[in-house]
Scaffold this motif. Structure first.
Motif, short mmCIF file in Angstrom:
data_model
loop_
_atom_site.label_atom_id
_atom_site.label_comp_id
_atom_site.label_asym_id
_atom_site.label_seq_id
_atom_site.Cartn_x
_atom_site.Cartn_y
_atom_site.Cartn_z
N THR A 141 0.85 -1.18 0.00
CA THR A 141 0.00 0.00 0.00
C THR A 141 0.89 1.24 0.00
OG1 THR A 141 -1.65 -1.20 1.27
CG2 THR A 141 -1.82 1.20 1.28
N VAL A 142 0.55 2.20 -0.85
CA VAL A 142 1.30 3.46 -0.91
C VAL A 142 0.95 4.30 0.32
CG1 VAL A 142 1.56 5.64 -2.16
CG2 VAL A 142 1.52 3.47 -3.41
N ARG A 143 1.99 4.67 1.09
CA ARG A 143 1.76 5.50 2.29
C ARG A 143 1.97 6.97 1.98
NH1 ARG A 143 1.14 1.59 6.69
NH2 ARG A 143 1.25 3.39 8.05
N GLU A 144 2.98 7.27 1.18
CA GLU A 144 3.26 8.64 0.76
C GLU A 144 3.87 8.56 -0.62
OE1 GLU A 144 5.55 11.13 3.41
OE2 GLU A 144 5.09 9.76 5.06
N TRP A 145 3.76 9.64 -1.36
CA TRP A 145 4.35 9.62 -2.71
C TRP A 145 4.67 11.02 -3.15
CZ3 TRP A 145 1.54 12.03 -6.67
CH2 TRP A 145 0.22 12.37 -6.34
N THR A 146 5.57 11.08 -4.13
CA THR A 146 5.93 12.36 -4.71
C THR A 146 6.14 12.17 -6.20
OG1 THR A 146 7.46 14.22 -4.59
CG2 THR A 146 8.39 12.05 -4.20
N TRP A 147 5.71 13.10 -6.99
CA TRP A 147 5.70 12.94 -8.45
C TRP A 147 6.99 13.44 -9.07
CZ3 TRP A 147 3.14 9.89 -11.34
CH2 TRP A 147 3.07 10.10 -12.73
N HIS A 156 17.26 7.38 -13.10
CA HIS A 156 15.98 6.98 -12.54
C HIS A 156 15.51 5.67 -13.17
CE1 HIS A 156 14.65 11.13 -10.79
NE2 HIS A 156 15.52 10.49 -10.04
N PRO A 157 14.69 4.93 -12.46
CA PRO A 157 14.31 3.61 -12.97
C PRO A 157 13.37 3.66 -14.17
CG PRO A 157 13.19 4.07 -10.90
CD PRO A 157 14.18 5.16 -11.11
N LEU A 158 12.70 4.76 -14.39
CA LEU A 158 11.77 4.85 -15.52
C LEU A 158 12.11 6.08 -16.34
CD1 LEU A 158 8.55 4.00 -13.49
CD2 LEU A 158 9.57 2.56 -15.26
N ASP A 159 11.85 5.99 -17.64
CA ASP A 159 12.20 7.11 -18.52
C ASP A 159 10.97 7.96 -18.84
OD1 ASP A 159 10.80 5.43 -20.15
OD2 ASP A 159 12.42 5.09 -21.59
N ARG A 160 9.91 7.79 -18.08
CA ARG A 160 8.71 8.61 -18.25
C ARG A 160 8.29 9.10 -16.86
NH1 ARG A 160 8.04 3.43 -19.40
NH2 ARG A 160 6.75 2.11 -18.08
N PRO A 161 7.41 10.08 -16.78
CA PRO A 161 7.02 10.57 -15.46
C PRO A 161 6.52 9.44 -14.57
CG PRO A 161 6.21 12.05 -17.16
CD PRO A 161 6.78 10.86 -17.88
N PHE A 162 6.91 9.49 -13.31
CA PHE A 162 6.54 8.41 -12.38
C PHE A 162 6.49 8.98 -10.97
CE2 PHE A 162 10.50 7.51 -10.08
CZ PHE A 162 11.41 8.23 -10.84
N ALA A 163 6.14 8.16 -10.01
CA ALA A 163 6.13 8.58 -8.61
C ALA A 163 7.17 7.80 -7.82
CB ALA A 163 4.74 8.34 -8.02
N TRP A 164 7.86 8.50 -6.93
CA TRP A 164 8.57 7.81 -5.85
C TRP A 164 7.55 7.62 -4.74
CZ3 TRP A 164 12.79 5.44 -6.79
CH2 TRP A 164 13.86 6.00 -7.48
N ALA A 165 7.52 6.43 -4.17
CA ALA A 165 6.53 6.19 -3.13
C ALA A 165 7.14 5.44 -1.96
CB ALA A 165 5.36 5.39 -3.70
N LEU A 166 6.59 5.70 -0.80
CA LEU A 166 6.86 4.87 0.37
C LEU A 166 5.80 3.79 0.34
CD1 LEU A 166 7.58 7.37 3.27
CD2 LEU A 166 9.07 5.51 2.51
N ILE A 167 6.24 2.54 0.17
CA ILE A 167 5.31 1.43 -0.01
C ILE A 167 5.40 0.50 1.19
CG2 ILE A 167 4.73 -0.56 -1.45
CD1 ILE A 167 6.09 1.11 -3.78
N ARG A 168 4.29 0.30 1.85
CA ARG A 168 4.25 -0.65 2.97
C ARG A 168 3.79 -1.99 2.41
NH1 ARG A 168 3.56 0.25 8.57
NH2 ARG A 168 4.71 2.13 8.03
N VAL A 216 -0.31 10.19 -13.14
CA VAL A 216 -0.39 10.99 -11.91
C VAL A 216 -1.81 11.03 -11.37
CG1 VAL A 216 -0.68 13.20 -13.13
CG2 VAL A 216 0.34 13.16 -10.83
N LYS A 217 -2.79 10.97 -12.26
CA LYS A 217 -4.17 11.04 -11.77
C LYS A 217 -4.59 9.75 -11.05
CE LYS A 217 -6.60 9.84 -16.13
NZ LYS A 217 -5.48 9.25 -16.83
N ALA A 218 -3.82 8.68 -11.25
CA ALA A 218 -4.15 7.43 -10.55
C ALA A 218 -3.47 7.36 -9.19
CB ALA A 218 -3.72 6.24 -11.39
N MET A 219 -2.49 8.25 -8.95
CA MET A 219 -1.74 8.18 -7.70
C MET A 219 -2.58 8.69 -6.54
SD MET A 219 1.19 6.82 -8.33
CE MET A 219 1.69 7.01 -6.61
N ARG A 220 -2.56 7.94 -5.46
CA ARG A 220 -3.20 8.42 -4.25
C ARG A 220 -2.65 7.62 -3.06
NH1 ARG A 220 -6.74 4.52 -2.91
NH2 ARG A 220 -7.31 3.15 -4.63
#
Ligand SMILES: [Zn+2]
Length: 293
Positions: free
Chosen positions: A83-89, A97-109, A125-129
């Protein structure tokens, strides 16, 4: 949204520099497609595993009970979902970086863990929460690095019923087809229509992207040893010691199978060695070095 914090940028390099029994085990498990944490004396599961509990400073090397006084690390498999606890775009990814397109770094529990892992999430980004469920996307050629986990992706939610049905109604069907093919001395694999990964044994859905797999193909029976272990304790399937168990990447497959390797002294087995299945009694007896015809 907050700007990208510096400690996140240091993350991939931090793992590749580290060695030792705990991170070594973590990376070895990653290579095998599993994520492990370590359980502390306070019964917390740290992911990634650490040699010291950051909360107390105590070593995580514990003595579980009086009967086995040998201290050991209590490794626990977690996830693979979380589960994503926090994220930043990250709108403009950088070269490392691991991806060559926009992505999120996330704290994942990860499920079963008490701490969060920092990793990339490949999602719009609109799917991130916060609170979103994510699954790992593994690289097919894993080497024992944090980057074996390419990133995390959102849990399949729109067709979850279909995928779950495939899993729950016919889990035995894929294996039954695989075993039936083995009686004909054929290794049956499945190719994902989306990411094109070829899985052996044949399976009905892709563990990396969740797609339903319908295309069957034959792989092997020759392959390459990717890694192996020499075992000195007898096993019911291999009473003679030492015996060699190996991960074998069958020709045409993207995932290795684990099998016995025989007809060669154990000290002559090498990574990259070409081997071929030896069938007996409707199944694989073992693999043996490929001989020139
Ligand atoms: Zn796939």
């Amino acid at each position: 949204m907050p700007s990208e914090p510096n400690h996140v940028l240091e993350f991939p390099g931090g793992y590749t520099r580290s060695t030792g029994p705990v991170i070594g085990r973590f990376l070895t498990e990653l290579r095998a497609g599993r994520i492990v944490g370590v359980r502390t004396a306070a019964r917390k599961v740290l992911v990634p595993p650490l040699e010291y509990d950051p909360a107390t400073g105590e070593p995580t090397l514990t003595t579980p009970d009086q009967t086995s006084p040998e201290p050991s690390y209590d490794f626990v498999e977690v996830g693979p979902a979380g589960t994503v606890r926090e994220w930043t775009w990250v709108e403009e990814p950088r070269k490392n970086h691991p991806l060559d397109r926009p992505f999120a770094w996330a704290l994942i529990r990860l499920d079963g863990a008490d701490t969060s892992l920092v990793h990339a999430v490949d999602a719009p980004v609109k799917a991130m929460r916060t609170g979103m469920r994510v699954w790992p996307r593994w690289r097919s050629d894993r080497v024992g690095s944090i980057t074996d986990l390419e990133c995390f992706v959102p849990e399949v939610s729109t067709i979850v019923a279909t995928v779950r049905t495939e899993y729950t109604v016919t889990p035995g069907a894929a294996l039954a087809r695989y075993l039936d093919a083995l009686t004909r001395e054929v290794f049956l694999a499945g190719r994902c229509p989306t990411c094109e990964s070829v899985y052996v044994p044949y399976r009905l859905s892709c563990p990396q992207c969740g797609s339903v797999i319908e295309e069957e193909l034959e792989v092997g029976p020759a392959g390459t040893v990717t890694t192996f272990a020499i075992n000195n304790l007898p096993d019911p399937r291999a009473p003679q010691v030492p015996f060699v168990s190996a991960y074998i990447l069958l020709d045409g497959a993207d995932t290795p199978i684990i099998a016995l390797l025989s007809e060669i002294p154990s000290d002559q087995v090498t990574e990259g060695m070409r081997v071929r299945a030896v069938f007996e009694g409707g199944t694989v007896k073992w693999f043996a070095p490929e001989r020139e015809a």
